[in-house]
Design a protein around this motif. Structure first.
Motif, PDB file in Angstrom:
ATOM      1  N   ARG A 226       0.809  -1.219   0.000  1.00  0.00           N
ATOM      2  CA  ARG A 226       0.000   0.000   0.000  1.00  0.00           C
ATOM      3  C   ARG A 226       0.842   1.268   0.000  1.00  0.00           C
ATOM      4  NH1 ARG A 226      -3.415  -1.717   5.147  1.00  0.00           N
ATOM      5  NH2 ARG A 226      -1.276  -2.372   5.644  1.00  0.00           N
ATOM      6  N   ASN A 227       2.123   1.130   0.340  1.00  0.00           N
ATOM      7  CA  ASN A 227       3.018   2.284   0.351  1.00  0.00           C
ATOM      8  C   ASN A 227       4.446   1.807   0.119  1.00  0.00           C
ATOM      9  OD1 ASN A 227       4.044   1.403   2.990  1.00  0.00           O
ATOM     10  ND2 ASN A 227       2.070   2.157   3.779  1.00  0.00           N
ATOM     11  N   THR A 296       3.450  -0.647  -7.417  1.00  0.00           N
ATOM     12  CA  THR A 296       2.233  -0.382  -6.652  1.00  0.00           C
ATOM     13  C   THR A 296       1.123  -1.292  -7.186  1.00  0.00           C
ATOM     14  OG1 THR A 296       1.473   1.327  -8.173  1.00  0.00           O
ATOM     15  CG2 THR A 296       2.944   2.024  -6.375  1.00  0.00           C
ATOM     16  N   PRO A 297       0.037  -1.450  -6.454  1.00  0.00           N
ATOM     17  CA  PRO A 297      -1.053  -2.301  -6.952  1.00  0.00           C
ATOM     18  C   PRO A 297      -1.550  -1.921  -8.338  1.00  0.00           C
ATOM     19  CG  PRO A 297      -1.383  -1.845  -4.630  1.00  0.00           C
ATOM     20  CD  PRO A 297      -0.193  -1.017  -5.062  1.00  0.00           C
ATOM     21  N   ASP A 298      -1.600  -0.624  -8.646  1.00  0.00           N
ATOM     22  CA  ASP A 298      -2.052  -0.176  -9.970  1.00  0.00           C
ATOM     23  C   ASP A 298      -1.063  -0.535 -11.075  1.00  0.00           C
ATOM     24  OD1 ASP A 298      -4.444   0.910  -9.086  1.00  0.00           O
ATOM     25  OD2 ASP A 298      -3.521   2.850  -8.635  1.00  0.00           O
ATOM     26  N   GLY A 326      -5.323  -8.243   1.173  1.00  0.00           N
ATOM     27  CA  GLY A 326      -6.529  -7.447   1.326  1.00  0.00           C
ATOM     28  C   GLY A 326      -7.016  -6.819   0.033  1.00  0.00           C
ATOM     29  N   ALA A 327      -8.257  -6.362   0.068  1.00  0.00           N
ATOM     30  CA  ALA A 327      -8.907  -5.838  -1.126  1.00  0.00           C
ATOM     31  C   ALA A 327      -8.233  -4.593  -1.663  1.00  0.00           C
ATOM     32  CB  ALA A 327     -10.377  -5.546  -0.827  1.00  0.00           C
ATOM     33  N   GLU A 328      -7.662  -3.770  -0.778  1.00  0.00           N
ATOM     34  CA  GLU A 328      -7.030  -2.532  -1.216  1.00  0.00           C
ATOM     35  C   GLU A 328      -5.886  -2.806  -2.186  1.00  0.00           C
ATOM     36  OE1 GLU A 328      -4.868   1.421   0.750  1.00  0.00           O
ATOM     37  OE2 GLU A 328      -5.842  -0.078   2.034  1.00  0.00           O
ATOM     38  N   VAL A 329      -5.183  -3.906  -1.974  1.00  0.00           N
ATOM     39  CA  VAL A 329      -4.068  -4.281  -2.845  1.00  0.00           C
ATOM     40  C   VAL A 329      -4.547  -5.152  -3.998  1.00  0.00           C
ATOM     41  CG1 VAL A 329      -1.922  -5.619  -2.966  1.00  0.00           C
ATOM     42  CG2 VAL A 329      -2.322  -4.046  -1.049  1.00  0.00           C
ATOM     43  N   ALA A 331      -7.712  -5.746  -5.345  1.00  0.00           N
ATOM     44  CA  ALA A 331      -8.752  -5.301  -6.278  1.00  0.00           C
ATOM     45  C   ALA A 331      -8.188  -4.616  -7.523  1.00  0.00           C
ATOM     46  CB  ALA A 331      -9.755  -4.381  -5.555  1.00  0.00           C
ATOM     47  N   PRO A 332      -7.234  -3.675  -7.391  1.00  0.00           N
ATOM     48  CA  PRO A 332      -6.695  -3.064  -8.621  1.00  0.00           C
ATOM     49  C   PRO A 332      -6.004  -4.074  -9.545  1.00  0.00           C
ATOM     50  CG  PRO A 332      -6.081  -1.784  -6.670  1.00  0.00           C
ATOM     51  CD  PRO A 332      -6.659  -3.071  -6.184  1.00  0.00           C
TER      52      PRO A 332
END
Length: 338
Positions: A226-227, A296-298, A326-329, A331-332
């Motif tokens: 996430r960072n 990054t995930p994107d 987790g979904a934050e990572v 999902a993208p």
């Protein structure tokens, strides 16, 4: 590209929740690994708590289980899941077979696994079609059954068989006999192009089929977070994983394609001495970049497509991330691969 992830959980409730979460996130399948736990049992729970996920062993170690034992488990999981089960098999190395599983090492693993797959197919044929049990090989034999021990036909009798493959023989075997091949996380694009694909294709030609008929599962390590701090921690953990795999001589062919054979020998020696941190320090930035996709995930999905598009048909997102990210990572990445 299809997507799959490891099925994680230590209790019934955790496994059930992991299956539901994977399906809700949009994964196409889950796999259960034989790493401290039985690979089949969690899939029974996952089948009950999902509706569309494929459910695979990634992988089950073949030789400690007789083909008939494996066939019974696979048949029941295929019936219970409504045809969603994928049987993934691997051989492990001689030391683990003999010293961890108490399983005799009766010959080269490739020809033995080939016979194992053929024996499984013969058993499935008997289960579904009541074919006479007539398989005889050098390592396995299936020549006896009675109605009492035959589970009988099921609605989805084709159990897809996948094998893990690194070397040329296993790749040819996957191409010839299997529905899919599971590439190790310890793999690079160059090794895939120069060793894996030509041998997969040679095996497929032998069987009169094309490479397009084989599900190629891969994608290598994923380093993300996430960072920036999380990404750096993930880099360190991935270097350690790459070093661990690289210390096993079975994988040295991958290193040798890149001219890193000497690194493999040093990793092996350090592993014998238990110097795990020193091993990780041998993995350079260039090596990390060959084995892992970093960003990054994107940024992950575009890199996966660029590197593995047209080669890998199922991306395994277990090496380095998994459901715990987790979904934050996740999902993208999943959205970008759809």
């Amino acid at each position: 590209m299809r997507t799959e992830t490891d099925l994680q959980g230590r209790t019934f409730a955790e496994v059930a929740e992991a299956a539901r979460r994977a399906e809700a996130l949009g994964f196409d399948g889950v796999v259960s690994v034989e790493a401290g736990h039985d690979p089949f049992f969690p899939l029974l729970i996952a089948a009950e708590h999902s509706r569309r996920l494929t459910l695979g062993t990634g992988v089950a170690i073949a030789f400690p289980r007789s083909p008939f034992v494996t066939a019974q488990i696979a048949w029941d999981l295929q019936r219970f899941s409504g045809g969603r089960f994928l049987l993934g098999l691997g051989t492990q190395v001689k030391g683990h077979n003999e010293r961890r599983y108490s399983t005799p090492w009766t010959g080269p693993p490739g020809p033995r696994l080939r016979e194992y797959v053929l024996c499984l197919r013969a058993i499935f044929d008997t289960f579904q079609n009541n074919a006479p049990p007539r398989f005889q090989g050098d390592h396995y034999r299936f020549t006896l059954i009675s109605p009492y021990f035959n589970p009988g036909p099921i609605e989805h009798p084709h159990v897809p068989i996948y094998i893990s493959a690194v070397g040329p023989y296993m790749c040819r075997l996957a191409g010839e006999l299997c529905d899919g091949v599971r590439l190790a996380g310890f793999n690079t694009l160059r090794y895939t192009r120069e060793v894996i694909l030509p041998n997969l294709e040679a095996g497929a030609r032998k069987a009169g089929r094309s490479l397009r008929e084989i599900d190629i599962v891969g994608g290598g390590f994923i380093v993300t977070g996430r960072n920036r701090e999380e990404i750096e921690r993930a880099k360190a953990a991935t270097r350690a994983q790459i070093a661990f795999y690289g210390s096993t001589r079975t994988y040295h062919g991958v290193l040798e394609v890149h001219g890193w054979g000497e690194v493999g020998m040093r990793l092996h020696q350090l592993s014998l001495e238990g110097k795990w941190q020193e091993m990780a320090n041998l993995i350079s930035d260039d090596m990390l970049g060959e084995f892992a996709i970093v960003g990054t995930p994107d940024e992950i999905a575009p890199q996966l497509k660029e590197r593995w598009g047209g080669i890998v048909t199922t991306v395994n997102l277990s090496y380095g991330i998994g459901l715990a990210a987790g979904a934050e990572v996740l999902a993208p990445i999943l959205d970008g691969l759809r």
